[in-house]
Design an enzyme around this catalytic site. Sequence first.
Site, short mmCIF file in Angstrom:
data_model
loop_
_atom_site.label_atom_id
_atom_site.label_comp_id
_atom_site.label_asym_id
_atom_site.label_seq_id
_atom_site.Cartn_x
_atom_site.Cartn_y
_atom_site.Cartn_z
N ASP A 484 0.76 -1.34 -0.11
CA ASP A 484 -0.02 0.19 -0.06
C ASP A 484 0.71 1.39 0.07
OD1 ASP A 484 -2.72 -0.63 0.16
OD2 ASP A 484 -2.66 -0.94 2.18
C1 GLC Z 1 -1.85 -3.70 5.60
C2 GLC Z 1 -2.92 -3.93 4.41
C3 GLC Z 1 -2.63 -4.78 3.38
C4 GLC Z 1 -1.48 -4.39 2.44
C5 GLC Z 1 -0.06 -4.34 3.53
C6 GLC Z 1 0.92 -3.83 2.77
O1 GLC Z 1 -1.32 -5.13 6.15
O2 GLC Z 1 -3.91 -4.34 5.25
O3 GLC Z 1 -3.67 -4.63 2.36
O4 GLC Z 1 -1.11 -5.32 1.66
O5 GLC Z 1 -0.32 -3.72 4.62
O6 GLC Z 1 1.05 -2.71 2.87
C1 GLC Z 2 -0.73 2.71 6.07
C2 GLC Z 2 0.25 1.22 6.33
C3 GLC Z 2 -0.04 0.02 5.79
C4 GLC Z 2 -1.46 -0.39 5.41
C5 GLC Z 2 -2.29 1.00 5.01
C6 GLC Z 2 -3.78 0.72 5.12
O1 GLC Z 2 0.01 2.83 4.77
O2 GLC Z 2 1.62 1.69 6.44
O3 GLC Z 2 0.56 -0.98 6.34
O4 GLC Z 2 -1.82 -1.23 4.65
O5 GLC Z 2 -2.02 2.14 5.88
O6 GLC Z 2 -4.54 1.83 4.41
#
Ligand code: GLC
Ligand code: GLC
Length: 813
Positions: A484
Amino acid sequence: MRYGHFDDERREYVIDRPDTPLPWINYLGTEAYFGIVSNTAGGYSFYRDARLRRLTRYRYNNAPFDVGGRYLYVRDDATGDFWSPSWQPTRSRLDEYECRHGLSYTRIASARGGIRAETLYFVPLGETLEVWRARVTNERDTAAELSLFSSVEFCLWDAQDDATNFQRNFSTGQVEVADGVIYHKTEYRERRDHFAYFACSEPLAGFDTQRDTFLGAYRGWDRPAAVERGAALDSIAYGWAPIGSHHVRLALAPGESREVVFVLGYAENPRDEKFDPRGSQTLNKRPVIERWLRPETVAEGFAALGDHWDRLLGGLRVTTPDADTDRMVNIWNAYQCMVTFNLSRSASFYESGIGRGMGFRDSNQDLLGFVHMIPERARERILDIAATQMATGGAYHQYQPLTKRGNDDIGEGFNDDPLWLVLGVSAYVKETGDETILDEPVTFDNAPGSEAPLYEHLRRSLRYTQERLGPHGLPLIGRADWNDCLNLNCFSDTPGEPFQTTENASGGAAESVFIAGQFVLAAKELAAIAELRGLTGEAAEYRAAAEKMTGVILEHGWDGAWFRRAYDFYGHPIGSGENDEGQIFIEPQGICVLGGVGLDDGLAVRALRSVAERLATPHGIVLQQPAYSSYRIELGEISSYPPGYKENAGIFCHTNPWIMIAEAMVGNGDRAFDYYRRINPSVREAISEAHRCEPYVYAQMIAGRDAPAHGEAKNSWLTGTAAWNFVAITQWILGIRPELTGLRVDPVLPANWPGFRATRAFRDATYEITVRKAAGATGRVAYLIVDGERVDGTVAPIAAPGAVVRVEAVIEE
Ligand code: GLC
Ligand code: GLC
């Protein structure tokens, strides 16, 4: 250092001191009514939705960290001494303390000055209430005159509004008290048809419902005035902060024990039967409560909960040479998978319950961990998720569990999302053999009339990727892929702008090698499903598409010793030796090998060696290296985190099982299992003071080697780590893998294991599996003996319903 121990027999973690490094929590509830409970009874409850139907109030990020919960106070009326049997909130010295977190229940017991109090908290199956069964015992040789006070602070339903809208909320609170039951009915007078109730099995000496009367001015929960005084004030909340507190007096002879049951529940009334008598403003109190105040009902309800978990966990039992593996597979990892099914990412001690809905990507992956336990509910979940998919094949990144509709605020454009649906459905079909799901009519974007068979949704998922390729022929990344925080089209320099949904640069052609690998995997899975449906031509097309994408990865996604991560907006590689930081990322090494890329030309082995050399630490494998030391506008949120945290080179545990699986695929059992143990919470129990999170569940992140607190876990419970570790250990290392044609038994074990045993329910039959291996052997199973007959290969065929199938697998060299 440990703060407790596992009791595997009872499927409990036993915490033996209250001052754990962080609150160590558990979940109550399995269907509609849920709660979070810490080892000192902190936490809150809600009905279905942690934001919109919050029953009790909780203040996150408090000091101390965890205040507010299901608190009892015991008072010695002879001396005025009072304390909390759960330690918080009075934090009085206890002579003994023990918290047992079990499967959907928690039991906290303690003793002080010869008075023992033990409270069992659970939510009975099929009910929208929670039971607190308190047992108070006088272990002195003299009689004891005691007071017992309960307490909860009601939330005014919408947790977000409750925490912000004080100009209104300080004036809306309303309760009723009748027959010793406290009813919380804020906003019931207008548009709400639901209320909460808090009841007690014993006659009351008094009660309180106004917080500041109970606590007294300038006091907190650690020293309520009513408790100190030894008498409730029978306050009726009108505005301000409604609470529920019962006061019960207990005269206990030496050795005497008394059970007091408290019930906190949620109820709804039909709109035209809200008031009784009609036309009045008096709550229509239905007789929901009384049954659960009876000790027999409580005992039966608790036993039924135990049976429920026997059924859920009974489908897979393993006995291996490693106790940490057994307890995670048989108990805690499976339990955590069920909690992610129920809660998604909504409510934990790190997820405040008012944030995100259900993730399209997250929910499809969670499914991998629970599909074998609750296939019917997995089916329902898949159809819910798929119904939010867009006609383009794209997907809303999140949807709301109450409305089941896509969330417009966040929208679509996370280009990995649609492919997870293929992987989720494929896991379901392999587990259940239920092909009918593929023909289920499912809407696009919930629009009536837009129904198409689920299979068509899967086709469009693949097409979505194929129609969005960048200059190198790799898939466009969009807002982000699995990571993300890799926001390659965002370019944000304004504080507070969301990294994921801001696009300041248009026309970006940033590409993702991760999605490319994921596409290869998904295309192969869909090819197998197409074949199952007799669509041979289509299957061949998917295989060809996988082949083609593999070629692109080899040409533009290989960096010489590992797979690259992406190409940025300007076409520069990310995750390459050419970069000064972020030279190698974990995700493409995992997903490309899972897709089979590099398996036959040595590249997979080479990439995994790079992972071992550059990313592996004793606490797990970090996400990338070197960490980004400064903010990089062209990369986005990943570089917003200080080095060693979260996606910026933290040990993002979700990704580690991909490497375990990849190692298993290349036949390296020792390394796969070594990685498994590095992040296994039960193994890390021994270093609890450094790990800090619960030793019985996975956390999302462990601080990476660049962080000062390397090895410290954070964000426990609600993470895709649960499902993927379950898959890695059970399906790849132990190798028991549901497939379309049967149950594969193809373990890749550590050299020193002599084998293991397992029982696996699969398609209405039970497989009793024995794997034997010569110690030191590192090879694979050559054939199976299924019910005494030799079967070539490693797939035990689908058996008749009810059959018990004996499978023997031998690894000779
Ligand atoms: C969080 C989110 C997931 C994403 C991950 C890496 O665990 O829930 O959707 O893939 O972060 O950013
Ligand atoms: C932030 C976090 C990530 C998560 C995301 C969810 O980017 O670092 O881990 O997946 O929020 O929206």
